[in-house]
Motif scaffolding. Structure first.
Motif, short mmCIF file in Angstrom:
data_model
loop_
_atom_site.label_atom_id
_atom_site.label_comp_id
_atom_site.label_asym_id
_atom_site.label_seq_id
_atom_site.Cartn_x
_atom_site.Cartn_y
_atom_site.Cartn_z
N ALA A 74 0.82 -1.21 0.00
CA ALA A 74 0.00 0.00 0.00
C ALA A 74 0.86 1.26 0.00
CB ALA A 74 -0.92 0.01 1.21
N LEU A 75 2.12 1.13 0.39
CA LEU A 75 3.04 2.27 0.41
C LEU A 75 4.38 1.82 -0.17
CD1 LEU A 75 3.88 5.16 1.37
CD2 LEU A 75 4.60 4.08 3.52
N VAL A 76 4.89 2.60 -1.12
CA VAL A 76 6.18 2.30 -1.75
C VAL A 76 7.02 3.57 -1.69
CG1 VAL A 76 7.38 1.52 -3.82
CG2 VAL A 76 5.08 0.63 -3.29
N VAL A 77 8.21 3.46 -1.11
CA VAL A 77 9.12 4.60 -0.99
C VAL A 77 10.43 4.23 -1.67
CG1 VAL A 77 10.31 6.19 0.56
CG2 VAL A 77 8.07 5.26 1.20
N GLY A 78 10.88 5.06 -2.60
CA GLY A 78 12.10 4.81 -3.32
C GLY A 78 13.24 5.65 -2.78
N SER A 79 14.40 5.03 -2.58
CA SER A 79 15.59 5.75 -2.12
C SER A 79 16.23 6.44 -3.31
CB SER A 79 16.57 4.78 -1.47
OG SER A 79 17.74 5.44 -1.07
#
Length: 242
Positions: A74-79
């Motif tokens: 539900a949540l995707v965070v890219g570095s």
């Protein structure tokens, strides 16, 4: 919550980085690793650098595309480093940890890390809801993959521990002695030291000043002061003091 956090490594080319990232994850309580189109195998070097976290590397899910890796998240965070060409909602590492910990309570979340040399492509970055940028030294901002994984994993763990603290409040605050009770303790202490001839009757002040400084620095709680007074009373009984 920590079991709902995926650490997604895209196109990793050095097996040692997989092992080092696994170690970084396990130290912070994360176990769910996903490898997207890896350019190497989980080999002996990966196992060696995992240093006790080989189970995470060996059990990593291997998929072909980033879309497949985050399909259930539900949540995707890219570095990513801050980009002038691709404006996207940015998070600081602390914000990232808090957001992952909150949403990870009810659904899967993913932290995505790119290739060692080139990072994530613009297309891959657009798969993410947010980007997270580690504010490293601008004069030398070279973070290797495991360092980046460690930093973000740490922030997630800190946020998780704050959640647990909120759910399980600490014990009642300590009760400290009032001034009068503390003075009674010092009087009792001085009496016993005189009775045992630890200090001379004509010069008690110097030692007592040091004892006052000691207990002021330690700041004992009321229960501890009562225990110490019990010890003093036992000494008085032993030496037959009246």
């Amino acid at each position: 919550m920590l079991n709902n956090v995926k650490v997604v490594l895209v196109g990793t080319s050095h097996s040692g980085n997989i092992g080092s990232a696994a170690r970084a994850m396990k130290v912070m309580g994360l176990t769910n690793m996903v490898l997207v189109d890896p350019q190497c195998d989980v080999d002996g070097q990966a196992i060696a650098l995992a240093a006790g976290a080989a189970d995470i590397a060996q059990n990593a899910q291997v998929v072909s595309t980033l879309e497949e890796a985050v399909a259930d998240c539900a949540l995707v965070v890219g570095s990513s480093a801050r980009s002038r060409t691709l404006e996207w909602p940015m998070l600081e590492p602390r914000e990232c940890g808090e957001k992952c910990a909150q949403e990870g309570l009810t659904s899967n979340v993913a932290i995505v890390f790119g290739r060692e040399r080139t990072g994530l492509t613009n297309e891959e970055l657009q798969t993410c809801h947010y980007h997270v940028c580690i504010p490293a030294n601008p004069e030398y901002s070279s973070l290797n993959l495991a360092m980046a994984v460690q930093t973000i994993s740490y922030e997630i763990r800190v946020a998780h521990l704050e959640q647990e603290k909120a759910q399980h409040p600490e014990q009642a605050p300590a009760e400290y002695p009032r001034h009068k009770e503390l003075e009674m303790f010092f009087e009792h202490l001085e009496k016993v030291m005189l009775d045992t001839q630890f200090i001379a009757e004509d010069q008690p002040g110097k030692v007592m000043n040091k004892m006052r400084r000691l207990f002021s620095r330690a700041r004992p709680e009321l229960q501890e002061i009562n225990t110490l007074r019990g010890v003093l009373t036992a000494i008085e009984k032993k030496i037959g003091s009246r």
